[in-house]
Design a protein around this motif. Structure first.
Motif, PDB file in Angstrom:
ATOM      1  N   ILE A  82      87.727 106.248  93.812  1.00 45.19           N
ATOM      2  CA  ILE A  82      87.185 106.866  95.028  1.00 45.19           C
ATOM      3  C   ILE A  82      85.663 106.841  94.994  1.00 45.19           C
ATOM      4  O   ILE A  82      85.003 106.532  95.997  1.00 45.19           O
ATOM      5  CB  ILE A  82      87.710 108.306  95.176  1.00 45.19           C
ATOM      6  N   PHE A  83      85.092 107.154  93.837  1.00 43.13           N
ATOM      7  CA  PHE A  83      83.639 107.103  93.693  1.00 43.13           C
ATOM      8  C   PHE A  83      83.121 105.704  94.011  1.00 43.13           C
ATOM      9  O   PHE A  83      82.129 105.531  94.724  1.00 43.13           O
ATOM     10  CB  PHE A  83      83.230 107.487  92.271  1.00 43.13           C
ATOM     11  N   ALA A  84      83.795 104.693  93.454  1.00 43.14           N
ATOM     12  CA  ALA A  84      83.352 103.311  93.640  1.00 43.14           C
ATOM     13  C   ALA A  84      83.412 102.910  95.106  1.00 43.14           C
ATOM     14  O   ALA A  84      82.520 102.229  95.613  1.00 43.14           O
ATOM     15  CB  ALA A  84      84.214 102.375  92.792  1.00 43.14           C
TER      16      ALA A  84
ATOM     17  N   LEU B 288      88.843 118.830  76.438  1.00 47.72           N
ATOM     18  CA  LEU B 288      88.453 117.679  75.624  1.00 47.72           C
ATOM     19  C   LEU B 288      89.488 116.558  75.707  1.00 47.72           C
ATOM     20  O   LEU B 288      89.129 115.379  75.662  1.00 47.72           O
ATOM     21  CB  LEU B 288      88.262 118.103  74.169  1.00 47.72           C
ATOM     22  N   VAL B 289      90.759 116.921  75.817  1.00 50.17           N
ATOM     23  CA  VAL B 289      91.802 115.907  75.976  1.00 50.17           C
ATOM     24  C   VAL B 289      91.570 115.130  77.272  1.00 50.17           C
ATOM     25  O   VAL B 289      91.595 113.888  77.284  1.00 50.17           O
ATOM     26  CB  VAL B 289      93.203 116.552  75.982  1.00 50.17           C
ATOM     27  N   HIS B 290      91.335 115.853  78.356  1.00 50.19           N
ATOM     28  CA  HIS B 290      91.067 115.191  79.629  1.00 50.19           C
ATOM     29  C   HIS B 290      89.746 114.411  79.573  1.00 50.19           C
ATOM     30  O   HIS B 290      89.644 113.308  80.116  1.00 50.19           O
ATOM     31  CB  HIS B 290      91.015 116.221  80.764  1.00 50.19           C
ATOM     32  N   GLY B 291      88.745 114.997  78.907  1.00 49.07           N
ATOM     33  CA  GLY B 291      87.464 114.318  78.782  1.00 49.07           C
ATOM     34  C   GLY B 291      87.569 113.022  77.992  1.00 49.07           C
ATOM     35  O   GLY B 291      86.867 112.048  78.294  1.00 49.07           O
ATOM     36  N   ALA B 292      88.446 112.998  76.995  1.00 48.78           N
ATOM     37  CA  ALA B 292      88.623 111.786  76.193  1.00 48.78           C
ATOM     38  C   ALA B 292      89.157 110.640  77.042  1.00 48.78           C
ATOM     39  O   ALA B 292      88.712 109.479  76.903  1.00 48.78           O
ATOM     40  CB  ALA B 292      89.571 112.070  75.024  1.00 48.78           C
TER      41      ALA B 292
ATOM     42  N   ASN C 220      88.764 110.390  80.297  1.00 45.07           N
ATOM     43  CA  ASN C 220      87.662 110.024  81.179  1.00 45.07           C
ATOM     44  C   ASN C 220      86.677 109.100  80.469  1.00 45.07           C
ATOM     45  O   ASN C 220      86.155 108.148  81.063  1.00 45.07           O
ATOM     46  CB  ASN C 220      86.929 111.278  81.665  1.00 45.07           C
ATOM     47  N   TYR C 221      86.423 109.389  79.206  1.00 45.13           N
ATOM     48  CA  TYR C 221      85.494 108.577  78.413  1.00 45.13           C
ATOM     49  C   TYR C 221      86.026 107.162  78.220  1.00 45.13           C
ATOM     50  O   TYR C 221      85.277 106.180  78.316  1.00 45.13           O
ATOM     51  CB  TYR C 221      85.262 109.262  77.066  1.00 45.13           C
ATOM     52  N   LEU C 222      87.316 107.042  77.964  1.00 47.04           N
ATOM     53  CA  LEU C 222      87.920 105.718  77.802  1.00 47.04           C
ATOM     54  C   LEU C 222      87.817 104.909  79.095  1.00 47.04           C
ATOM     55  O   LEU C 222      87.545 103.702  79.073  1.00 47.04           O
ATOM     56  CB  LEU C 222      89.394 105.855  77.384  1.00 47.04           C
ATOM     57  N   ILE C 223      88.017 105.577  80.223  1.00 48.56           N
ATOM     58  CA  ILE C 223      87.893 104.894  81.513  1.00 48.56           C
ATOM     59  C   ILE C 223      86.441 104.509  81.766  1.00 48.56           C
ATOM     60  O   ILE C 223      86.155 103.437  82.309  1.00 48.56           O
ATOM     61  CB  ILE C 223      88.439 105.786  82.638  1.00 48.56           C
ATOM     62  N   LEU C 224      85.502 105.359  81.343  1.00 45.56           N
ATOM     63  CA  LEU C 224      84.080 105.032  81.470  1.00 45.56           C
ATOM     64  C   LEU C 224      83.758 103.779  80.664  1.00 45.56           C
ATOM     65  O   LEU C 224      83.038 102.887  81.157  1.00 45.56           O
ATOM     66  CB  LEU C 224      83.234 106.207  80.986  1.00 45.56           C
ATOM     67  N   LEU C 225      84.268 103.692  79.437  1.00 42.27           N
ATOM     68  CA  LEU C 225      84.042 102.507  78.609  1.00 42.27           C
ATOM     69  C   LEU C 225      84.578 101.255  79.297  1.00 42.27           C
ATOM     70  O   LEU C 225      83.909 100.211  79.325  1.00 42.27           O
ATOM     71  CB  LEU C 225      84.705 102.686  77.241  1.00 42.27           C
ATOM     72  N   ALA C 226      85.782 101.363  79.855  1.00 40.19           N
ATOM     73  CA  ALA C 226      86.391 100.216  80.542  1.00 40.19           C
ATOM     74  C   ALA C 226      85.573  99.827  81.772  1.00 40.19           C
ATOM     75  O   ALA C 226      85.356  98.630  82.032  1.00 40.19           O
ATOM     76  CB  ALA C 226      87.823 100.553  80.934  1.00 40.19           C
ATOM     77  N   ALA C 227      85.099 100.826  82.536  1.00 39.78           N
ATOM     78  CA  ALA C 227      84.318 100.547  83.744  1.00 39.78           C
ATOM     79  C   ALA C 227      82.968  99.925  83.395  1.00 39.78           C
ATOM     80  O   ALA C 227      82.492  99.010  84.078  1.00 39.78           O
ATOM     81  CB  ALA C 227      84.116 101.835  84.543  1.00 39.78           C
ATOM     82  N   LEU C 228      82.335 100.402  82.327  1.00 39.70           N
ATOM     83  CA  LEU C 228      81.066  99.825  81.890  1.00 39.70           C
ATOM     84  C   LEU C 228      81.244  98.381  81.437  1.00 39.70           C
ATOM     85  O   LEU C 228      80.415  97.509  81.735  1.00 39.70           O
ATOM     86  CB  LEU C 228      80.466 100.659  80.755  1.00 39.70           C
ATOM     87  N   ALA C 229      82.346  98.138  80.726  1.00 41.46           N
ATOM     88  CA  ALA C 229      82.619  96.769  80.282  1.00 41.46           C
ATOM     89  C   ALA C 229      82.906  95.862  81.474  1.00 41.46           C
ATOM     90  O   ALA C 229      82.447  94.711  81.522  1.00 41.46           O
ATOM     91  CB  ALA C 229      83.804  96.773  79.317  1.00 41.46           C
TER      92      ALA C 229
ATOM     93  N   ALA D  73     101.237 111.072  82.325  1.00 44.30           N
ATOM     94  CA  ALA D  73     100.486 109.898  82.783  1.00 44.30           C
ATOM     95  C   ALA D  73      99.363 110.301  83.735  1.00 44.30           C
ATOM     96  O   ALA D  73      98.391 109.560  83.905  1.00 44.30           O
ATOM     97  CB  ALA D  73     101.423 108.907  83.476  1.00 44.30           C
ATOM     98  N   TRP D  74      99.461 111.494  84.332  1.00 44.72           N
ATOM     99  CA  TRP D  74      98.411 111.978  85.220  1.00 44.72           C
ATOM    100  C   TRP D  74      97.102 112.202  84.472  1.00 44.72           C
ATOM    101  O   TRP D  74      96.028 112.234  85.088  1.00 44.72           O
ATOM    102  CB  TRP D  74      98.844 113.255  85.925  1.00 44.72           C
ATOM    103  N   ILE D  75      97.152 112.397  83.162  1.00 43.04           N
ATOM    104  CA  ILE D  75      95.919 112.535  82.378  1.00 43.04           C
ATOM    105  C   ILE D  75      95.072 111.283  82.529  1.00 43.04           C
ATOM    106  O   ILE D  75      93.836 111.351  82.563  1.00 43.04           O
ATOM    107  CB  ILE D  75      96.253 112.773  80.888  1.00 43.04           C
ATOM    108  N   PHE D  76      95.745 110.146  82.632  1.00 43.39           N
ATOM    109  CA  PHE D  76      95.053 108.863  82.810  1.00 43.39           C
ATOM    110  C   PHE D  76      94.839 108.544  84.291  1.00 43.39           C
ATOM    111  O   PHE D  76      93.783 108.034  84.677  1.00 43.39           O
ATOM    112  CB  PHE D  76      95.869 107.756  82.147  1.00 43.39           C
ATOM    113  N   LEU D  77      95.832 108.871  85.121  1.00 44.36           N
ATOM    114  CA  LEU D  77      95.769 108.509  86.535  1.00 44.36           C
ATOM    115  C   LEU D  77      94.705 109.295  87.299  1.00 44.36           C
ATOM    116  O   LEU D  77      94.019 108.734  88.161  1.00 44.36           O
ATOM    117  CB  LEU D  77      97.138 108.724  87.186  1.00 44.36           C
ATOM    118  N   ASN D  78      94.558 110.597  87.003  1.00 45.86           N
ATOM    119  CA  ASN D  78      93.587 111.420  87.735  1.00 45.86           C
ATOM    120  C   ASN D  78      92.161 110.888  87.632  1.00 45.86           C
ATOM    121  O   ASN D  78      91.499 110.693  88.655  1.00 45.86           O
ATOM    122  CB  ASN D  78      93.663 112.871  87.254  1.00 45.86           C
TER     123      ASN D  78
END
Length: 260
Positions: free
Chosen positions: A45-47, A118-122, A124-133, A33-38
């Motif tokens: 933190i950035f926000a 790439l697994v970790h990047g994927a 991150n990309y999903l979270i980016l999509l959610a944040a943009l939405a 679950a840390w793959i998603f939590l990190n």
């Protein structure tokens, strides 16, 4: 190479990547679950820091996505590159028993850190999509992000083959590469746009494949037009780096077993 052999290598590579990712989180309370939590924690933190405390703005930004989201969209690309390159020197040296097996395809070992990145990047990309939405800045061009990322992946692959081979003979490579990767982050338009660079340094940034890809990824993520001509040059450079890296690795691998 026969098709069935290629498929078997893909399966083997997939299993090695899966093992690499799972071992990293083995024993942790929240496991994989840390793959998603990190990345979620990092984005929060950035926000908070850049959005609430510093109230920072992207240079020459007039409206659009918040600074922390612009920053995050570029960091995703760089972090994939950084993780793959930083771990590449130990990619072969960490598997001495595999290297000594004649039938084992040693050339896939440097792909394991890249696959894990790439697994970790994927995620991150999903979270980016959610944040943009969530912020109302999601556009169809965001779906081009993986395509814009392609030259960087080829560059990382080529460098991974080079560094993995050197790492067998020079153990200090595992200590040398990470600091240089950190320096490279500040020399690339990750924390700032390339347009903010002094004019005298502009040529260096225009022909830096890492920088052009990060800019392209950030632009498509935020719905801005990307410079596909420079992206094409970066793609060519990435293909060249991958070809040279693979050739160098194949030339060096005959001596791996003797050294290990």
């Amino acid at each position: 190479m026969p098709a069935h052999t290629t498929l078997s290598h893909r399966y083997l590579l997939g299993q090695l990547i899966k093992r690499d990712v799972l071992l990293r989180y083995r024993g942790a309370m929240f496991g994989v679950a840390w793959i998603f939590l990190n990345p979620l924690i990092m984005l929060a933190i950035f926000a908070f820091v850049f959005g609430q405390i510093f109230q920072a703005r992207w240079p020459q930004q007039d409206g659009g996505a918040p600074f922390w989201l612009v920053l995050y969209s570029g960091l995703i690309a760089f972090n994939i590159f950084a993780e793959a390159i930083s771990r590449a020197p130990a990619a072969v040296r960490s598997y001495p028993s595999y290297v000594k097996k004649i039938i084992f395809p040693v050339e896939i070992l440097p792909l394991v850190p890249l696959g894990a990145a790439l697994v970790h990047g994927a995620f991150n990309y999903l979270i980016l999509l959610a944040a943009l939405a969530w912020t109302g800045h999601l556009t169809l061009s965001t779906l081009l992000y993986p395509i814009a990322l392609a030259p960087l992946l080829l560059l990382a692959l080529g460098l991974a083959w080079f560094l993995a081979a050197w790492g067998v003979f020079i153990k200090d490579m595992s200590q040398i590469v990470p600091p240089f990767v950190q320096i490279l982050m500040f020399l690339s338009p990750v924390l700032y746009p390339a347009s903010a660079v002094p004019v005298v340094l502009q040529p260096f940034y225009q022909f830096n494949p890492l920088g052009t890809v990060i800019e392209a990824c950030r632009n498509v993520a935020l719905g801005h037009p990307a410079d596909w001509s420079t992206w094409g040059i970066s793609l060519f450079l990435g293909l060249t780096a991958a070809g040279l890296g693979h050739a160098f690795f194949r030339h060096s691998r005959e001596e791996f077993a003797d050294v290990l």
